[in-house]
Design a protein around this motif. Structure first.
Motif, PDB file in Angstrom:
ATOM      1  N   LEU A   1       0.840  -1.202   0.000  1.00  0.00           N
ATOM      2  CA  LEU A   1       0.000   0.000   0.000  1.00  0.00           C
ATOM      3  C   LEU A   1       0.873   1.248   0.000  1.00  0.00           C
ATOM      4  O   LEU A   1       0.593   2.230  -0.694  1.00  0.00           O
ATOM      5  CB  LEU A   1      -0.885   0.032   1.243  1.00  0.00           C
ATOM      6  CG  LEU A   1      -2.115  -0.846   1.240  1.00  0.00           C
ATOM      7  CD1 LEU A   1      -2.953  -0.565   2.469  1.00  0.00           C
ATOM      8  CD2 LEU A   1      -2.912  -0.593  -0.011  1.00  0.00           C
TER       9      LEU A   1
ATOM     10  N   GLU B   1       3.961   1.375  -0.987  1.00  0.00           N
ATOM     11  CA  GLU B   1       4.657   1.432  -2.275  1.00  0.00           C
ATOM     12  C   GLU B   1       3.744   1.985  -3.356  1.00  0.00           C
ATOM     13  O   GLU B   1       4.159   2.796  -4.187  1.00  0.00           O
ATOM     14  CB  GLU B   1       5.157   0.033  -2.655  1.00  0.00           C
ATOM     15  CG  GLU B   1       6.252  -0.459  -1.733  1.00  0.00           C
ATOM     16  CD  GLU B   1       6.679  -1.876  -2.022  1.00  0.00           C
ATOM     17  OE1 GLU B   1       7.735  -2.273  -1.533  1.00  0.00           O
ATOM     18  OE2 GLU B   1       5.952  -2.602  -2.738  1.00  0.00           O
ATOM     19  N   ALA B   2       2.489   1.533  -3.333  1.00  0.00           N
ATOM     20  CA  ALA B   2       1.532   2.026  -4.325  1.00  0.00           C
ATOM     21  C   ALA B   2       1.370   3.538  -4.179  1.00  0.00           C
ATOM     22  O   ALA B   2       1.323   4.274  -5.165  1.00  0.00           O
ATOM     23  CB  ALA B   2       0.192   1.324  -4.160  1.00  0.00           C
ATOM     24  N   ALA B   3       1.318   3.998  -2.932  1.00  0.00           N
ATOM     25  CA  ALA B   3       1.165   5.433  -2.697  1.00  0.00           C
ATOM     26  C   ALA B   3       2.406   6.192  -3.160  1.00  0.00           C
ATOM     27  O   ALA B   3       2.301   7.308  -3.667  1.00  0.00           O
ATOM     28  CB  ALA B   3       0.897   5.693  -1.218  1.00  0.00           C
ATOM     29  N   ALA B   4       3.574   5.560  -2.975  1.00  0.00           N
ATOM     30  CA  ALA B   4       4.812   6.200  -3.432  1.00  0.00           C
ATOM     31  C   ALA B   4       4.777   6.358  -4.949  1.00  0.00           C
ATOM     32  O   ALA B   4       5.151   7.399  -5.485  1.00  0.00           O
ATOM     33  CB  ALA B   4       6.014   5.371  -3.007  1.00  0.00           C
ATOM     34  N   ILE B   5       4.319   5.321  -5.641  1.00  0.00           N
ATOM     35  CA  ILE B   5       4.217   5.407  -7.100  1.00  0.00           C
ATOM     36  C   ILE B   5       3.157   6.428  -7.480  1.00  0.00           C
ATOM     37  O   ILE B   5       3.276   7.132  -8.482  1.00  0.00           O
ATOM     38  CB  ILE B   5       3.894   4.016  -7.683  1.00  0.00           C
ATOM     39  CG1 ILE B   5       5.111   3.105  -7.524  1.00  0.00           C
ATOM     40  CG2 ILE B   5       3.506   4.109  -9.149  1.00  0.00           C
ATOM     41  CD1 ILE B   5       4.897   1.699  -7.975  1.00  0.00           C
ATOM     42  N   ASP B   6       2.113   6.512  -6.655  1.00  0.00           N
ATOM     43  CA  ASP B   6       1.047   7.482  -6.915  1.00  0.00           C
ATOM     44  C   ASP B   6       1.470   8.912  -6.592  1.00  0.00           C
ATOM     45  O   ASP B   6       0.639   9.819  -6.591  1.00  0.00           O
ATOM     46  CB  ASP B   6      -0.212   7.121  -6.108  1.00  0.00           C
ATOM     47  CG  ASP B   6      -1.160   6.261  -6.918  1.00  0.00           C
ATOM     48  OD1 ASP B   6      -1.002   6.207  -8.155  1.00  0.00           O
ATOM     49  OD2 ASP B   6      -2.065   5.644  -6.333  1.00  0.00           O
ATOM     50  N   GLY B   7       2.722   9.114  -6.269  1.00  0.00           N
ATOM     51  CA  GLY B   7       3.231  10.472  -6.151  1.00  0.00           C
ATOM     52  C   GLY B   7       3.031  11.131  -4.796  1.00  0.00           C
ATOM     53  O   GLY B   7       3.078  12.348  -4.701  1.00  0.00           O
ATOM     54  N   ALA B   8       2.811  10.326  -3.738  1.00  0.00           N
ATOM     55  CA  ALA B   8       2.639  10.930  -2.422  1.00  0.00           C
ATOM     56  C   ALA B   8       3.989  10.976  -1.710  1.00  0.00           C
ATOM     57  O   ALA B   8       4.705   9.983  -1.679  1.00  0.00           O
ATOM     58  CB  ALA B   8       1.637  10.118  -1.597  1.00  0.00           C
TER      59      ALA B   8
ATOM     60  N   ARG C   1       2.070  10.228   2.561  1.00  0.00           N
ATOM     61  CA  ARG C   1       1.743   8.809   2.683  1.00  0.00           C
ATOM     62  C   ARG C   1       1.325   8.498   4.102  1.00  0.00           C
ATOM     63  O   ARG C   1       0.369   7.776   4.339  1.00  0.00           O
ATOM     64  CB  ARG C   1       2.962   7.946   2.336  1.00  0.00           C
ATOM     65  CG  ARG C   1       3.301   7.893   0.883  1.00  0.00           C
ATOM     66  CD  ARG C   1       4.153   6.677   0.584  1.00  0.00           C
ATOM     67  NE  ARG C   1       5.509   6.757   1.109  1.00  0.00           N
ATOM     68  CZ  ARG C   1       6.526   7.317   0.464  1.00  0.00           C
ATOM     69  NH1 ARG C   1       6.334   7.844  -0.727  1.00  0.00           N
ATOM     70  NH2 ARG C   1       7.725   7.325   0.984  1.00  0.00           N
TER      71      ARG C   1
END
Lengths: 293, 354
Positions: A186, A188-195, A200
């Protein structure tokens, strides 16, 4: 669940008896005594007492000292809970990031929980006592007028810090467990989503550990209300001028120091009601525990 | 849209464990490249290095015309679909889709347009106000795809996205991913351990083993000309039959004159089950090899059956594909034949194709 059937009708009651006896002797009896006592008034020499109904309650609730104590308790509890939780959460997120020696840091951070409240209070008293405390000395050298024996706000600050310090370890344990239960993917997904990492934390991690945070809020409030007697007694004794006299401390002070047994009993009945309310909230919460999955 | 270029990429973990041992690979703009390999072969690590979730020990990763080694995942202009979907459980589907766009401070009108478009494309319009917990596995998978789609990134990265679905949904989603990728023409890197998924999805199939690329090529190229023993046995089900060649040839195998004289002893021969047939009394053809087998078992798949037999003197077990239903009885003798032109030959020392 299967129903257990005992061959002897008496046996199940005998097995329950010790537990029931302990509860009766150590809870129901004193509690009912307090309830009874709260409606009595003693004469000045403690020779006889008379029934006065709810007069003690009226007196307690009408007393500005008592209302001051309510205010002190709220300030003290909220500050302690917020401080203990915020610092514990901060430490837990920091401990998450440690790569080497994770176990060592965690163990060290958990230790303060093993210190008895009165001892914790003494530690802080020694450090900050205006006449002999090391830190008090440093503070005065730095030009700060540090004297919790005279300044109510400073006394409050000292007991809040001491009480929070002791509770941080407990909160830390729960927060570490909660943080570990947030799936890595989750984040990591947020990191990719630019947070950013701060974003995050506040948009993903913090909402996901909300159940733990709420649980700790209840536990910490109860702790600050009822389990901090030792700290207050050791550090300030409720003073100066009742600035740190919480409800629990006032029960003790009025009953056992000032020997107003009826008034003290009435106060403890009010406290009992508060405990019951808090427990009800806690149970309600535990039953409706928020599940994200 | 962009090309992904890996140059001698390595990953060394603490304790000198090398998970990826120098991979060079180029994913053309708009191509669908599938990384396939057994667990622990480094395929996920490689993908995570491209995503920026794992540091790169040495070598370079280039997306478009930028070397992204030191860029944050967010700056690489990629979107990733995770194996467990990694949907934010406390947000509605719509919020999940919007999250990455809001973080990039996109105009609300544009966000709404993209979310609607993705929802339409993936048929999740009716789910937008639900939370992930209220969705089925297949629906979550679609939302995870949607979250990647709305970003309109330079490249999609897929980390075993179908492995949590049941068999039927998996086939359905497989076709859908293929269709979407064809339509959007977004460069895609897809990791799986499922060779069927790899074969059906890939433009280029990359077989990884122990941190190295064993072979890269179109799926049929890899299937028809496996570059090594590893690839030969990893791609294809049941696996290719392998026959270690000894000094005296292979007991039970009759080969046309001169076949083995060209070979060296330290070789392993391979032949796929579908290139073999059961011989029913007819005379051998000159270009054929014959296998004298004892039937050890039969697997009936439905449209076809696989008959397993062993060569004499403790020889290898051979699978033979038989159309329809096979009545072979375990323990009975069976003669199988195969055209020598279908034979694969591997060096037993290096495992490479000869």
């Amino acid at each position: 669940m299967q129903k257990a059937v005992f061959p002897n009708k008496l046996l199940p009651y005998l097995l329950l008896a010790p537990q029931v006896a302990i509860t009766l002797v150590f809870f129901y009896w004193p509690a009912s005594q307090a309830l009874y006592q709260s409606m009595l008034k003693e004469d000045p020499f403690g020779l006889k007492s008379k029934f006065v109904g709810l007069q003690n309650f009226a007196q307690v609730l009408g007393n500005p000292d008592y209302l001051n104590s309510v205010r002190v308790t709220v300030v003290f509890s909220v500050s302690t809970a917020v401080l203990a939780m915020a610092l514990a959460l901060f430490l837990a997120t920091a401990a998450e990031k440690v790569v080497r020696g994770k176990g060592f840091y965690r163990t060290m951070l958990i230790w303060p929980y093993a210190v008895a409240p009165a001892v914790a209070g003494l530690l802080w008293l020694f450090m900050f006592n205006p006449s002999m405390g090391t830190f008090a000395y440093l503070l005065r050298d730095a030009g700060y007028r540090w004297n919790p024996l005279l300044d109510g706000d400073q006394a409050m600050l000292l007991v809040v810090v001491a009480a929070a310090w002791k509770q941080i370890s407990y909160n830390f344990l729960f927060f570490v467990a909660a943080l570990q239960s947030v799936p890595r993917s989750l984040i990591e997904a947020a990191a990719i989503d630019g947070a950013s990492s701060t974003k995050r934390f506040w948009t993903i991690v913090f909402p996901l550990i909300a159940p733990t945070t709420f649980f700790l809020l209840v536990v910490n409030t109860v702790y600050a209300f009822f389990d901090t007697f030792g700290i207050i007694d050791a550090v300030t004794g409720g003073g100066p001028a009742q600035a740190t006299q919480t409800l629990v401390y006032k029960v003790y002070n009025d009953g056992f120091v000032n020997l107003d047994l009826g008034g003290s009993a009435a106060q403890s009945v009010i406290l009992m009601a508060i405990v019951i309310a808090l427990t009800a909230i806690q149970f309600r919460y535990v039953e409706k525990r928020v599940h994200y999955a | 849209m962009a090309k992904i270029e890996l140059k001698d990429v390595r990953k060394v973990y603490a304790g000198n464990v090398e998970a990826v041992k120098g991979v060079s690979l180029s994913v053309e703009d708009g191509a669908f490249v599938v990384l396939v390999g057994p667990s622990g072969c480094g395929k996920s690590t490689l993908l995570r290095m491209v995503a920026g979730l794992e540091s790169i020990s040495s070598g370079t990763v280039q997306i478009g015309d930028r070397v992204v080694n030191d860029l944050e995942p967010a700056e690489r202009d990629i979107a990733m679909v995770f194996q467990n979907y990694a949907l934010y459980p406390h947000m509605t589907v719509r919020k999940n889709l919007e999250y990455g766009l809001k973080n990039r401070k996109m105009a609300p009108a544009e966000i709404a347009r993209r979310v609607d478009e993705a929802a339409k494309m993936l048929e999740i319009g009716a789910l937008l106000d639900r939370r992930p917990g209220q969705l089925s596995g297949g629906q979550r998978q679609r939302v995870a795809m949607g979250r990647a789609l709305v970003r309109e990134p330079a490249a999609f990265l897929f980390d075993e996205p179908l492995s949590n679905l049941d068999a039927k949904l998996r086939v359905q989603m497989r076709a859908e991913i293929r269709r979407l990728q064809r339509r959007l023409r977004t460069t895609s890197l897809y990791v799986t351990h499922d060779q069927l998924e790899a074969m059906t999805l890939a433009d280029t199939l990359v077989v990884l083993n122990a941190g190295r690329i064993e072979q890269a090529g179109s799926p049929m190229e890899v299937y028809e000309r496996p570059a090594s023993l590893f690839v030969a046995t990893f791609i294809g089900s049941p696996a290719m039959n392998l026959l270690p060649l000894g000094e005296q040839g292979i007991p039970g195998l009759t080969a046309p004159e001169g076949l083995f004289s060209r070979t060296r002893p330290a070789e392993t021969l391979g032949i796929r089950p579908e290139h073999m047939r059961v011989v029913d009394g007819e005379a051998p053809r000159p270009e054929e090899m014959r296998f004298d087998l004892t039937v050890s078992g039969v697997e009936v798949v439905g449209a076809e059956s696989f008959v397993y037999g062993t060569l004499p003197k403790g020889g290898s077990e051979i699978a033979v594909r038989v159309p329809g239903y096979s009545h072979a009885e375990p323990g009975t003798p069976l003669t199988a034949a195969a055209d020598t032109s279908y034979l694969h030959r591997f060096d037993r020392e290096t495992g490479r194709r000869i």
